[in-house]
Design a protein around this motif. Sequence first.
Motif, PDB file in Angstrom:
ATOM      1  N   MET A  19      -0.360  -8.198  24.436  1.00 43.89           N
ATOM      2  CA  MET A  19       0.511  -6.867  24.423  1.00 43.89           C
ATOM      3  C   MET A  19       1.019  -6.587  25.740  1.00 43.89           C
ATOM      4  O   MET A  19       2.115  -6.539  25.922  1.00 43.89           O
ATOM      5  N   PHE A  20      -0.007  -6.474  26.642  1.00 45.56           N
ATOM      6  CA  PHE A  20       0.384  -6.158  28.091  1.00 45.56           C
ATOM      7  C   PHE A  20       1.116  -7.432  28.558  1.00 45.56           C
ATOM      8  O   PHE A  20       2.135  -7.161  29.453  1.00 45.56           O
ATOM      9  N   ALA A  21       0.431  -8.569  28.357  1.00 47.49           N
ATOM     10  CA  ALA A  21       1.215  -9.927  29.003  1.00 47.49           C
ATOM     11  C   ALA A  21       2.741  -9.820  28.561  1.00 47.49           C
ATOM     12  O   ALA A  21       3.339 -10.602  29.468  1.00 47.49           O
ATOM     13  N   THR A  22       3.045  -9.296  27.400  1.00 46.86           N
ATOM     14  CA  THR A  22       4.449  -9.714  27.050  1.00 46.86           C
ATOM     15  C   THR A  22       5.187  -8.205  27.333  1.00 46.86           C
ATOM     16  O   THR A  22       6.506  -8.402  27.047  1.00 46.86           O
ATOM     17  N   HIS A  23       4.770  -7.548  27.981  1.00 42.05           N
ATOM     18  CA  HIS A  23       5.568  -6.454  28.520  1.00 42.05           C
ATOM     19  C   HIS A  23       5.319  -6.115  30.133  1.00 42.05           C
ATOM     20  O   HIS A  23       5.291  -4.956  30.528  1.00 42.05           O
ATOM     21  N   LYS A  50      -1.282 -10.525  11.223  1.00 42.15           N
ATOM     22  CA  LYS A  50       0.158 -10.705  11.008  1.00 42.15           C
ATOM     23  C   LYS A  50       1.004 -10.389  12.524  1.00 42.15           C
ATOM     24  O   LYS A  50       0.321  -9.446  13.197  1.00 42.15           O
ATOM     25  N   GLY A  51       1.843 -11.142  12.702  1.00 37.98           N
ATOM     26  CA  GLY A  51       2.543 -11.155  14.109  1.00 37.98           C
ATOM     27  C   GLY A  51       1.750 -11.761  15.476  1.00 37.98           C
ATOM     28  O   GLY A  51       2.460 -11.767  16.535  1.00 37.98           O
ATOM     29  N   LEU A  52       0.426 -12.265  15.173  1.00 35.06           N
ATOM     30  CA  LEU A  52      -0.216 -12.222  16.288  1.00 35.06           C
ATOM     31  C   LEU A  52       0.275 -13.644  16.959  1.00 35.06           C
ATOM     32  O   LEU A  52       0.108 -13.856  18.148  1.00 35.06           O
ATOM     33  N   ASP A  53       0.592 -14.737  16.042  1.00 34.09           N
ATOM     34  CA  ASP A  53       1.054 -15.958  16.337  1.00 34.09           C
ATOM     35  C   ASP A  53       2.070 -15.856  17.349  1.00 34.09           C
ATOM     36  O   ASP A  53       1.948 -16.496  18.628  1.00 34.09           O
ATOM     37  N   PHE A  56       1.297 -14.283  20.850  1.00 34.62           N
ATOM     38  CA  PHE A  56       0.468 -15.142  21.605  1.00 34.62           C
ATOM     39  C   PHE A  56       1.181 -16.244  22.211  1.00 34.62           C
ATOM     40  O   PHE A  56       1.298 -16.313  23.603  1.00 34.62           O
ATOM     41  N   ARG A  57       2.152 -16.706  21.614  1.00 38.26           N
ATOM     42  CA  ARG A  57       3.205 -17.823  22.256  1.00 38.26           C
ATOM     43  C   ARG A  57       3.895 -16.943  23.232  1.00 38.26           C
ATOM     44  O   ARG A  57       4.023 -17.747  24.535  1.00 38.26           O
ATOM     45  N   ALA A  58       4.387 -15.722  23.004  1.00 40.97           N
ATOM     46  CA  ALA A  58       5.101 -15.087  23.887  1.00 40.97           C
ATOM     47  C   ALA A  58       4.029 -14.819  25.370  1.00 40.97           C
ATOM     48  O   ALA A  58       4.693 -15.044  26.333  1.00 40.97           O
TER      49      ALA A  58
END
Length: 404
Positions: A19-23, A50-53, A56-58
């Motif tokens: 979450m941090f990495a994608t923000h 749910k939604g983790l994949d 993760f990719r992002a």
Amino acid sequence: MSTVNVVGLGYIGLPTALMFATHGVSVVGTDYNRDLVDKLSAGELTFEEKGLDELFRAALDAGIEFRCDYIETDTYIVAVPTPYDKDSKRIDPTYVISAVKSVLEVCPDGATVVLESTVSPGTMDRYVRPLCEGIGKTVHLVHAPERIIPGNMVYELEHNARTIGADCPEIGEAVKALYASFCQGEIVVTDIRTAEMTKVVENTFRDINIAFANELTKICRQADMNVYEIIRIANKHPRVNILSPGPGVGGHCISVDPWFLVGDYPGLANLIWQARKINDSMPEFVLGRIHDIMREHGIRDVSRVGLYGLTYKENVDDVRESPTLQMLECMERHLAGGVKVYDPWVCRDIVENQYHDLDKFLADVDIVVLLVGHSEIRENMDKLSGKIVLDTRNVCDLPGTYRL
Ligand SMILES: NC(=O)c1ccc[n+]([C@@H]2O[C@H](COP(=O)([O-])OP(=O)(O)OC[C@H]3O[C@@H](n4cnc5c(N)ncnc54)[C@H](O)[C@@H]3O)[C@@H](O)[C@H]2O)c1
């Protein structure tokens, strides 16, 4: 902003790091489990959610790194296990102490160490603060407990309210700003002991409420009444909200955290202790129901009984403290073995007679005990017709279904 080092990449640490990495936050995730780090580095997720994949990719695209060592940086977030000692019922702080010690070896002067793990009130003062004394550098300690529910973690990370406990408002506000990079919920800043107690109180409240529902279930069984109908109607009262009864309470949170208060406040935490005992008695209660149903149908061979569900709740792959595992342990003591088990979310073999195909499992049993309400079975209820069904989750409306 400097890199954040998230320590412990399990059910809580990994989604938080992603979450941090994608923000917009630079993140290095550290875990001492080499296999886990290798998997993540190879682009393989370590659990389903749910939604983790997509997340993760992002995060990989955003440059997140995974490693076994701890990096030198300004901010650490620690999310390691916090079990309780089965004898004393008090927190076992071993993982926290060891992770913080590793961080302290590499962190610079003035670093902030945020503990996300759920801890008993006073843990930071008793076990963590002394580690920071006499090491020749100042370290700011913060407690930021996590509230997310497995099965809906990604959504809840973004939308839940959070608590930040810090020694001074400036550090609390700085950590609040960090979490606000992805958290849209209210973020309350308070002191560390209040944050510690609040988190444990939240899970204890839920445990007691479930224990009430489970006790009602036992009363209604004796009175030959439908507990679900009674709870459904009672909950129409604007100030009543009774949770659902079930075969027991599992997972790494609700079945663990209340023990911290029992262990630390013996003689005071009486209601909390009783609630734990009631919830822990449910697997044995279900076993009694299975016995009654077998007797009623003249079935003597326990290998004709199938347990549906091994995880502690629906649509997750986590089996920690699962009621089904507790029941199997009980069964070994009370019944000859041979019971069959199936869970669509548990791919590896963890118990005897475990199936990996619903149809084959159903073909081999007469009695099906629904212990987890996975979507799979909710969407395939017709496959249970013709079976004797004991439903401990109130998900099956086939005629003749037995309930708790
Ligand atoms: N799982 C949940 O639903 C949930 C919800 C809210 C809070 N919590 C709390 O979050 C904390 C973590 O729980 P979890 O479910 O993520 O545990 P977990 O077992 O899934 O993950 C913990 C990870 O920490 C790693 N680890 C342990 N010690 C380490 C060390 N010294 N250095 C590096 N890595 C280390 C382990 O290898 C593991 O991968 C616990 O305190 C738990 O009570 C969990």
